[in-house]
Scaffold this motif. Structure first.
Motif, PDB file in Angstrom:
ATOM      1  N   GLN A 198      16.913  13.396  -4.644  1.00 53.55           N
ATOM      2  CA  GLN A 198      17.441  14.521  -5.599  1.00 53.55           C
ATOM      3  C   GLN A 198      16.298  15.453  -6.608  1.00 53.55           C
ATOM      4  N   LEU A 199      15.609  14.334  -7.421  1.00 53.93           N
ATOM      5  CA  LEU A 199      14.545  14.689  -7.979  1.00 53.93           C
ATOM      6  C   LEU A 199      12.993  15.756  -7.132  1.00 53.93           C
ATOM      7  N   SER A 200      13.212  15.191  -6.144  1.00 50.25           N
ATOM      8  CA  SER A 200      12.301  15.105  -5.234  1.00 50.25           C
ATOM      9  C   SER A 200      11.828  17.083  -4.799  1.00 50.25           C
ATOM     10  N   PHE A 201      13.411  17.259  -4.701  1.00 52.92           N
ATOM     11  CA  PHE A 201      13.386  18.323  -4.272  1.00 52.92           C
ATOM     12  C   PHE A 201      14.143  19.581  -5.850  1.00 52.92           C
ATOM     13  N   MET A 202      14.062  18.688  -6.849  1.00 57.60           N
ATOM     14  CA  MET A 202      14.005  19.374  -8.177  1.00 57.60           C
ATOM     15  C   MET A 202      12.382  19.715  -8.683  1.00 57.60           C
ATOM     16  N   GLY A 203      11.587  19.345  -8.147  1.00 60.19           N
ATOM     17  CA  GLY A 203       9.627  19.146  -8.608  1.00 60.19           C
ATOM     18  C   GLY A 203       9.387  17.938  -8.517  1.00 60.19           C
ATOM     19  N   LEU A 204       9.858  17.251  -8.951  1.00 57.48           N
ATOM     20  CA  LEU A 204       9.169  15.782  -9.121  1.00 57.48           C
ATOM     21  C   LEU A 204       9.359  15.003  -8.173  1.00 57.48           C
ATOM     22  N   PRO A 205       8.471  14.719  -7.143  1.00 65.61           N
ATOM     23  CA  PRO A 205       7.847  13.961  -5.934  1.00 65.61           C
ATOM     24  C   PRO A 205       8.033  12.770  -6.419  1.00 65.61           C
ATOM     25  N   CYS A 206       9.176  11.568  -5.796  1.00 67.72           N
ATOM     26  CA  CYS A 206       9.666  10.535  -7.063  1.00 67.72           C
ATOM     27  C   CYS A 206      10.038   9.716  -5.309  1.00 67.72           C
ATOM     28  N   ALA A 237      -1.115  -0.542  -5.104  1.00 69.75           N
ATOM     29  CA  ALA A 237      -0.843  -1.855  -6.193  1.00 69.75           C
ATOM     30  C   ALA A 237       0.337  -3.220  -5.598  1.00 69.75           C
ATOM     31  N   MET A 238       1.003  -2.806  -4.618  1.00 74.35           N
ATOM     32  CA  MET A 238       1.745  -3.840  -3.330  1.00 74.35           C
ATOM     33  C   MET A 238       0.255  -4.979  -3.488  1.00 74.35           C
ATOM     34  N   GLU A 239      -0.453  -3.748  -2.764  1.00 76.25           N
ATOM     35  CA  GLU A 239      -1.552  -5.115  -2.356  1.00 76.25           C
ATOM     36  C   GLU A 239      -2.000  -6.115  -2.707  1.00 76.25           C
ATOM     37  N   LYS A 240      -2.618  -5.650  -4.290  1.00 76.96           N
ATOM     38  CA  LYS A 240      -3.233  -6.243  -5.239  1.00 76.96           C
ATOM     39  C   LYS A 240      -2.263  -7.574  -5.220  1.00 76.96           C
ATOM     40  N   GLU A 241      -0.736  -7.101  -5.309  1.00 75.24           N
ATOM     41  CA  GLU A 241      -0.563  -8.584  -5.422  1.00 75.24           C
ATOM     42  C   GLU A 241       0.222  -9.600  -4.057  1.00 75.24           C
ATOM     43  N   ASN A 242      -0.926  -9.655  -3.033  1.00 72.56           N
ATOM     44  CA  ASN A 242      -0.687  -9.900  -2.024  1.00 72.56           C
ATOM     45  C   ASN A 242       0.847  -9.487  -0.718  1.00 72.56           C
ATOM     46  N   ILE A 243       1.467  -8.408  -1.480  1.00 76.07           N
ATOM     47  CA  ILE A 243       2.091  -7.828  -1.196  1.00 76.07           C
ATOM     48  C   ILE A 243       1.988  -6.537   0.369  1.00 76.07           C
ATOM     49  N   LYS A 244       2.706  -7.212   0.933  1.00 77.30           N
ATOM     50  CA  LYS A 244       2.324  -6.110   2.282  1.00 77.30           C
ATOM     51  C   LYS A 244       3.798  -5.106   2.425  1.00 77.30           C
ATOM     52  N   PRO A 245       2.679  -3.917   1.606  1.00 78.01           N
ATOM     53  CA  PRO A 245       3.784  -2.765   2.153  1.00 78.01           C
ATOM     54  C   PRO A 245       5.086  -2.576   3.339  1.00 78.01           C
ATOM     55  N   ILE A 246       6.099  -2.714   2.976  1.00 74.70           N
ATOM     56  CA  ILE A 246       7.120  -1.960   4.588  1.00 74.70           C
ATOM     57  C   ILE A 246       7.848  -0.881   3.877  1.00 74.70           C
ATOM     58  N   TYR A 247       6.760  -0.010   5.274  1.00 68.11           N
ATOM     59  CA  TYR A 247       7.388   1.590   5.503  1.00 68.11           C
ATOM     60  C   TYR A 247       8.720   1.549   5.351  1.00 68.11           C
ATOM     61  N   LYS A 248       9.670   2.085   5.244  1.00 73.67           N
ATOM     62  CA  LYS A 248      11.218   2.545   5.765  1.00 73.67           C
ATOM     63  C   LYS A 248      12.148   3.651   5.151  1.00 73.67           C
ATOM     64  N   ALA A 249      12.474   4.313   6.283  1.00 75.79           N
ATOM     65  CA  ALA A 249      13.560   5.536   6.265  1.00 75.79           C
ATOM     66  C   ALA A 249      14.478   4.982   4.940  1.00 75.79           C
ATOM     67  N   ILE A 250      15.049   5.102   3.861  1.00 77.29           N
ATOM     68  CA  ILE A 250      16.516   4.180   3.229  1.00 77.29           C
ATOM     69  C   ILE A 250      17.682   5.571   4.386  1.00 77.29           C
ATOM     70  N   ARG A 251      18.347   4.417   4.252  1.00 75.30           N
ATOM     71  CA  ARG A 251      20.169   4.624   4.449  1.00 75.30           C
ATOM     72  C   ARG A 251      20.840   4.628   4.261  1.00 75.30           C
ATOM     73  N   GLY A 252      20.488   5.894   3.626  1.00 74.83           N
ATOM     74  CA  GLY A 252      21.221   6.200   1.552  1.00 74.83           C
ATOM     75  C   GLY A 252      20.012   7.057   1.203  1.00 74.83           C
ATOM     76  N   GLY A 253      20.417   7.608  -0.190  1.00 70.80           N
ATOM     77  CA  GLY A 253      19.322   7.893  -1.199  1.00 70.80           C
ATOM     78  C   GLY A 253      19.162   7.186  -2.428  1.00 70.80           C
ATOM     79  N   THR A 254      18.399   7.975  -2.774  1.00 66.44           N
ATOM     80  CA  THR A 254      18.414   7.669  -4.626  1.00 66.44           C
ATOM     81  C   THR A 254      17.906   9.053  -5.326  1.00 66.44           C
ATOM     82  N   ASP A 255      18.367   8.889  -6.584  1.00 68.01           N
ATOM     83  CA  ASP A 255      18.000  10.160  -7.886  1.00 68.01           C
ATOM     84  C   ASP A 255      16.540  10.182  -6.833  1.00 68.01           C
ATOM     85  N   GLY A 256      15.796  10.148  -6.766  1.00 69.58           N
ATOM     86  CA  GLY A 256      13.912  10.378  -6.145  1.00 69.58           C
ATOM     87  C   GLY A 256      14.883  11.220  -5.249  1.00 69.58           C
TER      88      GLY A 256
END
Length: 410
Positions: free
Chosen positions: A361-369, A340-359
């Motif tokens: 917690q949600l991933s461990f609740m059964g919703l990969p996010c 989806a990013m590449e379709k907009e000529n955006i190069k994905p930047i794969y980074k490890a978050i130095r923090g957390g998001t709702d995602g």
């Protein structure tokens, strides 16, 4: 882009700062103001099943417009802003055709967004930069994400020629105080996977984050008259320094990067009789994360042996864990976001978050996010900014994810 700008400004000028000291849910009543505004807006743009529940979670549905079976996907953002800096009376400044130089946020107070110090901003030359006036945060974290999701859903409603499956969205409260997913009903949400729109610079695509805990160290002193204090007084403020100095000096946020973990002392409250130290503990490695917590406990034990039993005590509470464990088995959801990013000529930047998001917690609740960029920089302070073009691009990425997913499952 004016439509996106107007929507973003409308959201950020509502004060939704959360409160880490209040156990209520949500932690501040003012979050309801934006939630109710969004509730009406989602109905107005044509979404169905719009529901604002008793905990201030707002959900809605964009029904599928294809005949074949497509997994239900979701998009999530949070409505609250950080308690670290004021979110009241946000007065956004719009800088069109940015020239790459310093931006004066507030001439009267000589507050300047230094383009050399915050050099990421230079990649946005020629774009429209939205900043604060130097007296508040901006709220792009995460009202940029909210803007992107609402705008994308509105676009899909108005362009039925773009094929997509069922899409669920959710706006959560209290993410900034670590409670954003605590009352999220994953089963009722009904998505097979989702994406949080809560990253920073354009291109970020994140499915790793810190393991996180909160630690509170309490030092119990003995306060007696200073004139008669010899061999009797225990000054909790001074003794507390032994704990602070007992942790590795280089393992702090300002001296670490990438996958390096840290101990972060973020609050001290105390007097001679009693002092408390509040830490957050972070590491991407679960093994090292456990070691950090054990190190703090061992330090408390050794200091009690030195200064006397029960002088030091510690309480550690886990907050969230690294979602990589839950995303790795379903990496196709990362591939879809990258496409989806590449379709907009955006190069994905794969980074490890130095923090957390709702995602996380949600991933461990059964919703990969996993987490996708929302576009903002310098979150939680007066130097926060977001390029308008990044908000627009993130909106298109959401639309592309919906279309790519539908096509993938034909």
């Amino acid at each position: 882009m004016q439509h996106i700008l107007d929507r973003f400004v409308r959201y950020i000028t509502v004060d939704t700062q959360s409160d880490p000291t209040n156990p209520a849910f949500p932690s501040t009543e003012k979050q309801w103001t934006l939630a109710r505004m969004l509730e009406q807006e989602l109905k107005d743009i044509g979404l169905s099943e719009v529901m604002l529940d008793e905990n201030c979670y707002l959900t809605a549905t964009l029904p599928s417009n294809v005949s074949h079976t497509v997994p239900t996907i979701g998009f999530v953002a949070h409505i609250d802003t950080s308690p670290d800096f004021s979110g009241k009376n946000v007065n956004p400044q719009i800088h069109k055709n940015y020239d790459g130089k310093n931006i004066v946020l507030n001439a009267d107070q000589n507050i300047i967004l230094d383009a050399t110090y915050f050099d990421d901003i230079q990649q946005y030359k020629g774009q429209t930069i939205i900043t604060t006036d130097g007296t508040t945060l901006l709220g792009a974290d995460d009202k940029a994400g909210v803007t992107e999701i609402v705008t994308a859903m509105e676009y899909l409603v108005n362009h039925p020629e773009i094929k997509h499956g069922k899409i669920r969205i959710c706006f959560t409260p209290d993410e900034e105080v670590g409670k954003g997913a605590h009352k999220f009903d994953v089963k009722a949400f009904g998505a097979e996977w989702a994406y949080t729109m809560d990253g920073s610079q354009i291109g970020e695509l994140e499915y790793e984050n810190f393991n996180a805990a909160r630690a509170v160290v309490t030092i119990q002193g003995k306060n007696v008259h200073p004139g008669y204090a010899k061999n009797k007084m225990v000054n909790a403020i001074l003794v507390a320094q032994h704990f602070i100095n007992g942790l590795p000096a280089n393992e702090v946020p300002e001296k670490t990067t990438g996958y390096e973990g840290f101990y972060h002392l973020h609050d001290i409250l105390g007097d001679v009789e009693k002092t408390t130290l509040e830490y957050i503990v972070r590491d991407h490695s679960l093994e090292k994360f456990k070691e950090r917590k054990e190190n703090m406990k061992s330090l408390v034990s050794s200091l009690n042996q030195k200064f006397g039993e029960d002088i030091f005590s510690i309480e550690i509470k886990d907050q969230y864990f690294n979602m990589k464990e839950k995303i790795t088995p379903v990496m196709h959801i990362i591939d879809i976001a990258a496409a989806a990013m590449e379709k907009e000529n955006i190069k994905p930047i794969y980074k490890a978050i130095r923090g957390g998001t709702d995602g996380s917690q949600l991933s461990f609740m059964g919703l990969p996010c996993p987490n996708i960029f929302a576009g903002g920089h310098n979150f939680h302070g007066k130097y926060e900014y977001v390029p308008l073009e990044s908000i627009e691009k993130a909106t298109k990425v959401i639309i592309n994810i919906a279309e790519i997913t539908a096509n993938k499952y034909k």
